[in-house]
Scaffold this motif. Structure first.
Motif, PDB file in Angstrom:
ATOM      1  N   TRP A   1       0.822  -1.198   0.000  1.00  0.00           N
ATOM      2  CA  TRP A   1       0.000   0.000   0.000  1.00  0.00           C
ATOM      3  C   TRP A   1       0.864   1.259   0.000  1.00  0.00           C
ATOM      4  CZ3 TRP A   1      -4.671   1.050  -1.385  1.00  0.00           C
ATOM      5  CH2 TRP A   1      -5.196   2.320  -1.098  1.00  0.00           C
TER       6      TRP A   1
ATOM      7  N   VAL B   1      -4.247  -1.795   7.004  1.00  0.00           N
ATOM      8  CA  VAL B   1      -2.904  -1.969   6.470  1.00  0.00           C
ATOM      9  C   VAL B   1      -1.932  -2.269   7.617  1.00  0.00           C
ATOM     10  CG1 VAL B   1      -1.037  -0.862   5.185  1.00  0.00           C
ATOM     11  CG2 VAL B   1      -3.415  -0.419   4.566  1.00  0.00           C
TER      12      VAL B   1
ATOM     13  N   LYS C   1       0.921  -4.301   3.778  1.00  0.00           N
ATOM     14  CA  LYS C   1      -0.140  -4.951   3.014  1.00  0.00           C
ATOM     15  C   LYS C   1      -1.497  -4.781   3.719  1.00  0.00           C
ATOM     16  CE  LYS C   1       2.791  -8.572   1.022  1.00  0.00           C
ATOM     17  NZ  LYS C   1       2.963 -10.033   0.833  1.00  0.00           N
ATOM     18  N   PRO C   2      -2.555  -4.463   2.966  1.00  0.00           N
ATOM     19  CA  PRO C   2      -3.897  -4.462   3.572  1.00  0.00           C
ATOM     20  C   PRO C   2      -4.273  -5.875   4.035  1.00  0.00           C
ATOM     21  CG  PRO C   2      -3.883  -3.299   1.463  1.00  0.00           C
ATOM     22  CD  PRO C   2      -2.570  -4.018   1.571  1.00  0.00           C
TER      23      PRO C   2
END
Length: 433
Positions: free
Chosen positions: A308, A375, A415-416
């Motif tokens: 992200w 996230v 990362k989400p």
């Protein structure tokens, strides 16, 4: 105090302004709830070999340890000079009627919060001892207890003593634009836009004894100052309702198929909330046990499910015992961009005047847009070691210092971890009478 003024006297303009001071009732449940588990209100007793009288016999025959009882040490303290939370608010709005049933508003809104709840560790490592703490923390050969540098080590050892007080503050500024058309000529429309910024030196999302209200070091109060947890720079909301023509002058067949329809929609767009990157390691002995890293690059990332934000923009503080320079709220989480649509068909019921059956077709996240959440912000550098010759922190990979490109143990960093609901379709029948 406030006022409203029509500068022309024609009912087309309105200038409004106001200011006020508001006080919040103190939350006593947190300190009282914590104090009742402090000595002498919470004694402990433990036996390792069964019932108390059995232990006396077992102690003599098999060396069973005697029962242990004690009062322990306090876990929480609170400021006895408690200040009342306050909010100073002010606003200025200019309203103008554009045409019949339609007006526009332009506003400036301000809000300053004072004496907000916060907490910190009385048993922290002070600034002057953080280098010595880090030297021991990253030196496995040292025989010194790293916690001996804590302020209350003789009393608390390595345990924290959370102190509740109210030194937090916040400031909010916003420009707001609001357009509204009341329902007339078969439709209504509302549009609201806010451009704002909310800063604080403490989390605003929870309780005075919680992690959200925790600060790193009361002697450096502005270290935690940054974008507040729920700051959103842009917020746009648009909604509309349209009542299709009834086709009253047409045949029954045309009225049945083309008359009685309604359509509505809601559009929401808002910036993501600020995210704070933390190192999952106590580099300085602070209460958080997850100091912040340094920022060494542009934090903006590709905004994908794999990355992200720019995960390479962060690294460990090079100097031993130093807090990281990364600010609170240094990156933005995923934005909200959503459209909900619905269409209704009304069928009049002949056996009662004004009674009708309504068929509803509703869609949520109508365009099935993927919208990420949660996230991961935990930076976990691998193989940290100290160079005690020049008091620097190293991150080793195969015996080589690869600083600032430290290997990250957390594969989910950046990362989400979830996403909002996909498209949902709902069908319903409703009787209106």
């Amino acid at each position: 105090i406030g006022f409203a003024w029509d500068p022309t006297g024609q009912g087309k303009w309105a200038i409004r302004a106001g200011a006020g001071i508001f006080f919040g009732r103190a939350d006593l449940s947190a300190p009282i709830g914590q104090f009742i588990v402090n000595p002498p209100f919470n004694a402990t007793y433990g036996d390792a070999c069964g019932r108390p009288l059995d232990e006396l016999q077992l102690t003599a025959s098999s060396g069973c340890p005697l029962p242990v009882a004690g009062l322990g040490t306090p876990n929480t303290g609170a400021d006895i000079n408690w200040k009342v939370q306050s909010s100073y608010q002010w606003n200025l709005t200019i309203e103008r009627e554009l045409w019949q049933n339609t007006k526009i508003e332009l506003s400036y809104i301000g809000n300053k919060g004072s004496h907000l709840p916060e907490n910190y560790d009385l048993n922290r490592v002070p600034v002057g001892s953080r280098l010595d703490y880090a030297r021991v923390h990253f030196n496995s050969a040292s025989s010194v207890d790293e916690n001996s540098f804590r302020l209350l080590y003789p009393l608390r050892g390595s345990q924290e003593l959370r102190f509740l007080t109210n030194g937090g503050n916040s400031i909010y500024h916003a420009f707001q634009l609001f357009l509204t058309k009341r329902f007339s000529r078969n439709y209504s429309l509302q549009a609201a836009y806010t451009y704002s910024k909310l800063m604080s030196n403490v989390g605003l999302n929870c309780c005075q004894d919680g992690d959200g209200a925790r600060i790193t070091d009361p002697t450096v109060p502005n270290y935690d100052r940054g974008l507040a947890d729920f700051d959103r720079t842009h917020i746009l909301t648009i909604n509309s309702i349209y009542d299709f023509p009834t086709m009253s002058g047409s045949s029954a067949l045309v009225r049945g198929f083309l008359g009685g329809w309604e359509g509505t929609g809601i559009y929401q767009l808002s910036s993501g909330v600020p995210l704070t990157i933390g190192i999952n390691n106590s580099l300085t002995g602070s209460i958080r046990n997850d100091d912040r890293p340094d920022t060494i690059g542009n934090t903006t990332g590709p905004k994908t499910s794999d990355e992200w934000f720019n995960t390479s923009a962060y690294t460990i503080p090079r100097e031993l015992g130093r807090l990281g320079f990364s600010t609170r709220g240094s990156v933005r989480g995923p934005a909200l961009n959503n459209i909900d649509l619905a269409i209704y068909k009304n069928f009049p019921l002949p056996w009662r005047e004004g009674m009708k059956l309504q068929f509803r077709f509703e869609t949520f996240n109508s365009f099935n847009r993927t919208q990420f959440l949660n996230v991961n912000t935990s930076y976990q550098p691998n193989n940290l070691q100290a160079n005690l010759t020049n008091d620097t922190l190293m991150c080793m990979d195969g015996g080589v210092d690869v600083y600032p490109n430290c290997v990250n143990n957390n594969s989910q960093f950046g990362k989400p971890q979830a996403a909002r609901d996909p498209r949902e379709i709902q069908l319903a029948l409703k009787i209106i009478f």
